[in-house]
Design an enzyme around this catalytic site. Structure first.
Site, PDB file in Angstrom:
ATOM      1  N   TYR A 190      -6.333  -6.188   6.290  1.00 41.56           N
ATOM      2  CA  TYR A 190      -5.230  -5.288   5.864  1.00 41.56           C
ATOM      3  C   TYR A 190      -5.062  -4.139   6.849  1.00 41.56           C
ATOM      4  CZ  TYR A 190      -3.380  -1.457   2.816  1.00 41.56           C
ATOM      5  OH  TYR A 190      -2.702  -0.393   2.273  1.00 41.56           O
ATOM      6  N   ASP A 342     -16.540  -1.462   3.587  1.00 43.76           N
ATOM      7  CA  ASP A 342     -15.920  -0.294   2.962  1.00 43.76           C
ATOM      8  C   ASP A 342     -15.727   0.842   3.952  1.00 43.76           C
ATOM      9  OD1 ASP A 342     -14.741   1.071   0.915  1.00 43.76           O
ATOM     10  OD2 ASP A 342     -16.522   1.215  -0.352  1.00 43.76           O
TER      11      ASP A 342
HETATM   12  N1  LIG Z   1      -1.157   3.809  -3.574  1.00 43.98           N
HETATM   13  C1  LIG Z   1      -1.862   4.243  -2.554  1.00 43.98           C
HETATM   14  O1  LIG Z   1      -2.710   5.114  -2.683  1.00 43.98           O
HETATM   15  C2  LIG Z   1      -1.654   3.690  -1.176  1.00 43.98           C
HETATM   16  C3  LIG Z   1      -2.633   3.983  -0.222  1.00 43.98           C
HETATM   17  C4  LIG Z   1      -2.469   3.502   1.077  1.00 43.98           C
HETATM   18  C5  LIG Z   1      -1.325   2.787   1.418  1.00 43.98           C
HETATM   19  N2  LIG Z   1      -0.384   2.513   0.473  1.00 43.98           N
HETATM   20  C6  LIG Z   1       0.792   1.743   0.906  1.00 43.98           C
HETATM   21  O2  LIG Z   1       1.945   2.181   0.206  1.00 43.98           O
HETATM   22  C7  LIG Z   1       2.797   1.072  -0.092  1.00 43.98           C
HETATM   23  C8  LIG Z   1       3.104   1.013  -1.595  1.00 43.98           C
HETATM   24  O3  LIG Z   1       1.885   0.971  -2.318  1.00 43.98           O
HETATM   25  P1  LIG Z   1       1.818   0.906  -3.913  1.00 43.98           P
HETATM   26  O4  LIG Z   1       0.545   1.550  -4.289  1.00 43.98           O
HETATM   27  O5  LIG Z   1       3.092   1.367  -4.507  1.00 43.98           O
HETATM   28  O6  LIG Z   1       1.656  -0.664  -4.104  1.00 43.98           O
HETATM   29  P2  LIG Z   1       2.331  -1.653  -5.180  1.00 43.98           P
HETATM   30  O7  LIG Z   1       1.636  -2.950  -5.057  1.00 43.98           O
HETATM   31  O8  LIG Z   1       2.355  -0.997  -6.506  1.00 43.98           O
HETATM   32  O9  LIG Z   1       3.823  -1.774  -4.651  1.00 43.98           O
HETATM   33  C9  LIG Z   1       4.234  -2.673  -3.651  1.00 43.98           C
HETATM   34  C10 LIG Z   1       5.521  -3.333  -4.120  1.00 43.98           C
HETATM   35  O10 LIG Z   1       5.998  -4.177  -3.070  1.00 43.98           O
HETATM   36  C11 LIG Z   1       6.524  -5.343  -3.661  1.00 43.98           C
HETATM   37  N3  LIG Z   1       6.501  -6.428  -2.674  1.00 43.98           N
HETATM   38  C12 LIG Z   1       5.414  -6.943  -2.056  1.00 43.98           C
HETATM   39  N4  LIG Z   1       5.777  -7.944  -1.245  1.00 43.98           N
HETATM   40  C13 LIG Z   1       7.111  -8.071  -1.357  1.00 43.98           C
HETATM   41  C14 LIG Z   1       8.061  -8.947  -0.777  1.00 43.98           C
HETATM   42  N5  LIG Z   1       7.684  -9.923   0.066  1.00 43.98           N
HETATM   43  N6  LIG Z   1       9.364  -8.808  -1.110  1.00 43.98           N
HETATM   44  C15 LIG Z   1       9.744  -7.841  -1.978  1.00 43.98           C
HETATM   45  N7  LIG Z   1       8.893  -6.992  -2.567  1.00 43.98           N
HETATM   46  C16 LIG Z   1       7.591  -7.100  -2.261  1.00 43.98           C
HETATM   47  C17 LIG Z   1       5.593  -5.639  -4.833  1.00 43.98           C
HETATM   48  O11 LIG Z   1       6.209  -6.485  -5.791  1.00 43.98           O
HETATM   49  C18 LIG Z   1       5.318  -4.229  -5.350  1.00 43.98           C
HETATM   50  O12 LIG Z   1       6.218  -3.879  -6.384  1.00 43.98           O
HETATM   51  C19 LIG Z   1       2.080  -0.152   0.464  1.00 43.98           C
HETATM   52  O13 LIG Z   1       2.600  -0.440   1.738  1.00 43.98           O
HETATM   53  C20 LIG Z   1       0.628   0.264   0.586  1.00 43.98           C
HETATM   54  O14 LIG Z   1      -0.034  -0.422   1.607  1.00 43.98           O
HETATM   55  C21 LIG Z   1      -0.545   2.930  -0.818  1.00 43.98           C
HETATM   56  O1  LIG Z   2     -14.448  -1.140 -10.321  1.00 44.50           O
HETATM   57  C1  LIG Z   2     -14.534  -0.639  -9.172  1.00 44.50           C
HETATM   58  C2  LIG Z   2     -13.489  -0.655  -8.223  1.00 44.50           C
HETATM   59  C3  LIG Z   2     -13.650  -0.068  -6.988  1.00 44.50           C
HETATM   60  N1  LIG Z   2     -14.826   0.531  -6.671  1.00 44.50           N
HETATM   61  C4  LIG Z   2     -15.000   1.214  -5.358  1.00 44.50           C
HETATM   62  O2  LIG Z   2     -14.118   2.335  -5.347  1.00 44.50           O
HETATM   63  C5  LIG Z   2     -13.676   2.644  -4.017  1.00 44.50           C
HETATM   64  C6  LIG Z   2     -12.148   2.767  -4.002  1.00 44.50           C
HETATM   65  O3  LIG Z   2     -11.589   1.538  -4.318  1.00 44.50           O
HETATM   66  P1  LIG Z   2      -9.995   1.258  -4.371  1.00 44.50           P
HETATM   67  O4  LIG Z   2      -9.250   2.405  -4.879  1.00 44.50           O
HETATM   68  O5  LIG Z   2      -9.814   0.005  -5.121  1.00 44.50           O
HETATM   69  O6  LIG Z   2      -9.586   0.995  -2.860  1.00 44.50           O
HETATM   70  P2  LIG Z   2      -9.903   1.680  -1.455  1.00 44.50           P
HETATM   71  O7  LIG Z   2      -9.857   3.148  -1.544  1.00 44.50           O
HETATM   72  O8  LIG Z   2     -11.159   1.127  -0.920  1.00 44.50           O
HETATM   73  O9  LIG Z   2      -8.700   1.109  -0.594  1.00 44.50           O
HETATM   74  C7  LIG Z   2      -7.366   1.494  -0.845  1.00 44.50           C
HETATM   75  O10 LIG Z   2      -7.131   2.712  -0.144  1.00 44.50           O
HETATM   76  C8  LIG Z   2      -5.796   2.815   0.181  1.00 44.50           C
HETATM   77  C9  LIG Z   2      -5.204   1.421   0.119  1.00 44.50           C
HETATM   78  O11 LIG Z   2      -4.680   1.170   1.423  1.00 44.50           O
HETATM   79  C10 LIG Z   2      -4.029   1.182  -0.787  1.00 44.50           C
HETATM   80  O12 LIG Z   2      -4.262   1.709  -2.030  1.00 44.50           O
HETATM   81  C11 LIG Z   2      -6.330   0.532  -0.351  1.00 44.50           C
HETATM   82  O13 LIG Z   2      -6.742  -0.288   0.660  1.00 44.50           O
HETATM   83  C12 LIG Z   2     -14.267   1.556  -3.140  1.00 44.50           C
HETATM   84  O14 LIG Z   2     -15.434   2.061  -2.554  1.00 44.50           O
HETATM   85  C13 LIG Z   2     -14.609   0.423  -4.111  1.00 44.50           C
HETATM   86  O15 LIG Z   2     -15.698  -0.334  -3.634  1.00 44.50           O
HETATM   87  C14 LIG Z   2     -15.869   0.568  -7.613  1.00 44.50           C
HETATM   88  O16 LIG Z   2     -16.960   1.113  -7.349  1.00 44.50           O
HETATM   89  N2  LIG Z   2     -15.679  -0.022  -8.815  1.00 44.50           N
END
Ligand SMILES: NC(=O)c1ccc[n+]([C@@H]2O[C@H](COP(=O)([O-])OP(=O)(O)OC[C@H]3O[C@@H](n4cnc5c(N)ncnc54)[C@H](O)[C@@H]3O)[C@@H](O)[C@H]2O)c1
Ligand SMILES: O=c1ccn([C@@H]2O[C@H](COP(=O)(O)OP(=O)(O)O[C@H]3OC[C@](O)(CO)[C@H]3O)[C@@H](O)[C@H]2O)c(=O)[nH]1
Length: 394
Positions: A190, A342
């Site tokens: 990713y 991680d």
């Molecule tokens: N939430 C966070 O903390 C976080 C952290 C790091 C990066 N991001 C990035 O932010 C963006 C949004 O994240 P989110 O948390 O809202 O995720 P999410 O999974 O809730 O939202 C993503 C949306 O994209 C849609 N989607 C995926 N593939 C698609 C496709 N081929 N065609 C049309 N729609 C499609 C999904 O149906 C979903 O509704 C992502 O790019 C993610 O990598 C989020």
């Molecule tokens: O039941 C659980 C689930 C997860 N963990 C640990 O928690 C840490 C955070 O996990 P998570 O929020 O699932 O994801 P990450 O922070 O690792 O990665 C995200 O960060 C940004 C994004 O790009 C999009 O949201 C995504 O990749 C982690 O250490 C897990 O191991 C737990 O202990 N128990």
């Protein structure tokens, strides 16, 4: 600095005091967690129009129906998969700005579905970048804090005093290296795909003058994040940590700490983070050409501390006693399978976003968990009781 807060639609100004013109925004992935909050904000506080593209719309249904909503006509839903839909270019052409949120972005998928993960985060984003560049359209692309990977400090001996030096762990957009694990650690599929699409967008800006902004979210959390397994998502599904722990709390089960919950994260409230995105949308001259960390450096905890705080907050908002065994340790191999790895620590440097947009997060971790877990309890507690009471088919 002038505020871009809503003071009546016609009086809204940008950070330089210029009136904000209504935009048409093509929002891809609008039906997800971040998209739903961004649509909500744009509808309730601005005059912008949104073409909301996604394969699902459950999280934005309340904005689409009924017809007498105050923003009626400003948001339209287009159910499409950007992998294969010829309408995409036309929708980008009709818009002033494209925001791409679409992605597979749950860590449980990175090592178990690496091909889908790479396609979703790199290949599927390519036409979006191409159409924006060819049609001279501005792009705000959502990347991730995971592009930083591990900190430099994590490679120092455990007892090295340098580990306490911010130079070894604070993550800076224009300085920090991207440090991933080896190829068989498929967790990094990713981050690597996100890094390559960032580089492509940056190159489109440098060579072809494309106007772009890249957002690196640092663990944005709040209501509507992911799903509760067995209620509004698959029983065997593994969402991100907020929903995993919420699910455990709703079911009265111990919270599972992966590899002891020693990894550290900074969590930011989704509503604070959406303020930052709105500033980017409405201040193109300040946001174009930049990569922005968006997080809350003051909300750092280990995952174990997060679990302990969520247990306390949930008990307060639900009136229920915490589970007898509040947490259990599980290995990452058992929880995520082979190839998991991680990020050790994620502290965003805030210099760029402070300087360009004057943005700072406001909400403490306790407060954001209180509002989020109140929502989780109100939304899911009854449904979980019904699921638990249902006899399992033999
Ligand atoms: N939430 C966070 O903390 C976080 C952290 C790091 C990066 N991001 C990035 O932010 C963006 C949004 O994240 P989110 O948390 O809202 O995720 P999410 O999974 O809730 O939202 C993503 C949306 O994209 C849609 N989607 C995926 N593939 C698609 C496709 N081929 N065609 C049309 N729609 C499609 C999904 O149906 C979903 O509704 C992502 O790019 C993610 O990598 C989020
Ligand atoms: O039941 C659980 C689930 C997860 N963990 C640990 O928690 C840490 C955070 O996990 P998570 O929020 O699932 O994801 P990450 O922070 O690792 O990665 C995200 O960060 C940004 C994004 O790009 C999009 O949201 C995504 O990749 C982690 O250490 C897990 O191991 C737990 O202990 N128990």
């Amino acid at each position: 600095m002038a505020s871009s807060a809503s003071v009546g639609a016609s009086a809204r100004v940008d950070l330089d005091g210029n009136p904000i013109k209504p935009l048409t925004i093509c929002m891809i992935g609008a039906g997800g967690f971040i998209g739903s909050h961004l649509c909500e904000k744009l509808m309730s506080e601005t005059q912008h129009k949104v073409l909301a593209l996604d394969v699902y719309n459950d999280k934005i249904k309340h904005l689409l129906e009924p017809d007498n909503l105050p923003w009626h006509g400003r948001i339209t839903f287009h159910r499409l998969n950007i992998k294969h839909d010829s309408r995409l270019e036309g929708l980008i052409k009709m818009s002033d700005l494209t925001i791409n949120l679409a992605a597979i972005c749950t860590p449980a998928d990175y090592n178990t579905r690496p091909l889908d993960t790479i396609y979703s985060n790199f290949i599927d984003a390519l036409p979006v970048v191409k159409y924006c560049s060819e049609n001279n359209k501005r792009l705000i692309h959502f990347s991730t804090c995971e592009v930083y990977g591990k900190t430099i400090g994590s490679f120092l001996p455990k007892d090295s005093p340098l580990r306490q030096d911010p130079a070894y762990y604070v993550l800076k957009e224009d300085e920090s290296p991207c440090i991933f694990g080896s190829i068989e650690k498929q967790r990094w599929s990713y981050a690597c795909a996100k890094q390559l699409i960032e580089r492509l967008i940056y190159a489109e800006g440098a060579e072809n003058g494309m106007e772009f902004t890249i957002v690196r979210p640092f663990n944005w959390i709040g209501p509507r994040m992911d799903f509760i397994p067995g209620v509004d998502g698959p029983s065997e599904g593994v969402p991100r940590v907020l929903a995993c722990f919420s699910n455990n709390l709703l079911r009265g089960q111990p919270l599972k700490l992966v590899d002891g919950g020693q990894s550290q994260r900074t969590f930011v409230y989704i509503k604070d983070a959406i303020e930052a995105v709105t500033l980017m949308i409405e201040n193109p001259a300040r946001a174009n050409g930049h990569i922005f960390n968006v997080g809350n450096p003051n909300n750092e905890v280990t995952v174990r501390q997060l679990a302990e705080m969520m247990i306390k907050v949930y008990s307060k908002v639900s009136g229920e006693q915490p589970p007898e065994t509040p947490t259990i340790d599980v290995s990452s191999k058992e929880f995520y399978g082979e190839g998991y790895d991680d990020s050790d620590k994620r502290i965003p440097d805030m210099t760029t976003i402070n300087r360009q947009l004057g943005w700072n997060p406001k909400t403490s971790l306790w407060d954001l968990l209180e509002s989020t877990l109140t929502y989780q309890h109100r939304t899911y507690a009854e449904a979980i009781k019904k699921v638990i009471a249902k006899p399992v088919a033999s």
